[in-house]
Design a protein around this motif. Structure first.
Motif, short mmCIF file in Angstrom:
data_model
loop_
_atom_site.label_atom_id
_atom_site.label_comp_id
_atom_site.label_asym_id
_atom_site.label_seq_id
_atom_site.Cartn_x
_atom_site.Cartn_y
_atom_site.Cartn_z
N LEU A 37 0.82 -1.21 0.00
CA LEU A 37 0.00 0.00 0.00
C LEU A 37 0.86 1.26 0.00
N LYS A 38 1.95 1.24 0.74
CA LYS A 38 2.85 2.40 0.75
C LYS A 38 3.45 2.61 -0.64
N ARG A 39 3.81 1.54 -1.29
CA ARG A 39 4.38 1.64 -2.64
C ARG A 39 3.34 2.22 -3.61
N LEU A 40 2.12 1.72 -3.53
CA LEU A 40 1.05 2.22 -4.40
C LEU A 40 0.74 3.69 -4.11
N LEU A 41 0.74 4.05 -2.85
CA LEU A 41 0.49 5.43 -2.48
C LEU A 41 1.57 6.35 -3.03
N GLN A 42 2.80 5.95 -2.91
CA GLN A 42 3.90 6.77 -3.41
C GLN A 42 3.78 6.94 -4.93
N GLU A 45 0.92 9.36 -5.65
CA GLU A 45 1.30 10.73 -5.32
C GLU A 45 2.21 11.32 -6.39
N THR A 46 3.13 10.51 -6.88
CA THR A 46 4.03 10.97 -7.93
C THR A 46 3.24 11.32 -9.19
N ALA A 48 0.11 12.17 -9.41
CA ALA A 48 -0.69 13.37 -9.15
C ALA A 48 0.18 14.62 -9.20
N LYS A 49 1.38 14.55 -8.67
CA LYS A 49 2.28 15.70 -8.69
C LYS A 49 2.65 16.08 -10.12
N VAL A 50 2.92 15.09 -10.94
CA VAL A 50 3.26 15.35 -12.35
C VAL A 50 2.08 16.01 -13.05
N LEU A 51 0.88 15.50 -12.82
CA LEU A 51 -0.30 16.09 -13.45
C LEU A 51 -0.52 17.52 -12.98
N TRP A 52 -0.32 17.76 -11.71
CA TRP A 52 -0.50 19.10 -11.17
C TRP A 52 0.49 20.08 -11.84
N GLU A 53 1.73 19.64 -11.98
CA GLU A 53 2.73 20.49 -12.62
C GLU A 53 2.37 20.78 -14.07
N GLU A 54 1.84 19.79 -14.76
CA GLU A 54 1.42 19.99 -16.14
C GLU A 54 0.24 20.96 -16.23
N MET A 72 -9.73 11.69 -10.72
CA MET A 72 -9.74 10.26 -10.40
C MET A 72 -8.45 9.85 -9.69
N LEU A 73 -7.34 10.37 -10.16
CA LEU A 73 -6.06 10.05 -9.52
C LEU A 73 -6.00 10.60 -8.10
N ARG A 74 -6.52 11.79 -7.91
CA ARG A 74 -6.53 12.37 -6.57
C ARG A 74 -7.39 11.53 -5.63
N ARG A 75 -8.53 11.06 -6.13
CA ARG A 75 -9.38 10.18 -5.31
C ARG A 75 -8.66 8.89 -4.97
N GLU A 76 -7.93 8.35 -5.93
CA GLU A 76 -7.19 7.11 -5.70
C GLU A 76 -6.13 7.30 -4.63
N VAL A 77 -5.44 8.43 -4.68
CA VAL A 77 -4.43 8.74 -3.66
C VAL A 77 -5.09 8.80 -2.29
#
Length: 98
Positions: A37-42, A45-46, A48-54, A72-77
């Motif tokens: 779960l920690k791996r999936l969360l990380q 998050e990565t 989502a961060k890329v999408l936010w920057e774009e 959808m990605l934010r909800r998944e996070v």
């Protein structure tokens, strides 16, 4: 009669030992699940961060499908965060209990 009492005590100890082995396996399984779960969360998050920057650079060229994907990605996070917290709490309870 002493022999009977001794046999009963030995039987009880064997049962307790088997229960501890079962709980130990459960704790190991939960630790592996928390790790995944920690791996999936990380990863989420990565992404989502890329999408936010774009999105910052494309304020005037907003694509609704792109926005929906981002939401959808934010909800998944958020869902993964919640699952991680639940598993950590469960793991803590099992560790404290045994």
């Amino acid at each position: 009669q002493n022999e009977k009492e001794l046999q009963d005590v030995v039987k009880q100890q064997e049962e307790k030992l088997l229960q501890l082995i079962d709980k130990s396996g459960e704790v190991m399984r939960l630790k592996a699940e928390v790790s995944e779960l920690k791996r999936l969360l990380q990863r989420a998050e990565t992404e989502a961060k890329v999408l936010w920057e774009e999105m910052r650079g494309k304020e005037h060229q907003v694509d609704t499908a792109y926005i929906q994907e981002r939401v959808m990605l934010r909800r998944e996070v958020d869902k993964l965060r919640l699952l991680l917290m639940e598993k950590e709490n469960e793991n803590t309870r099992l560790t404290d209990k045994y």
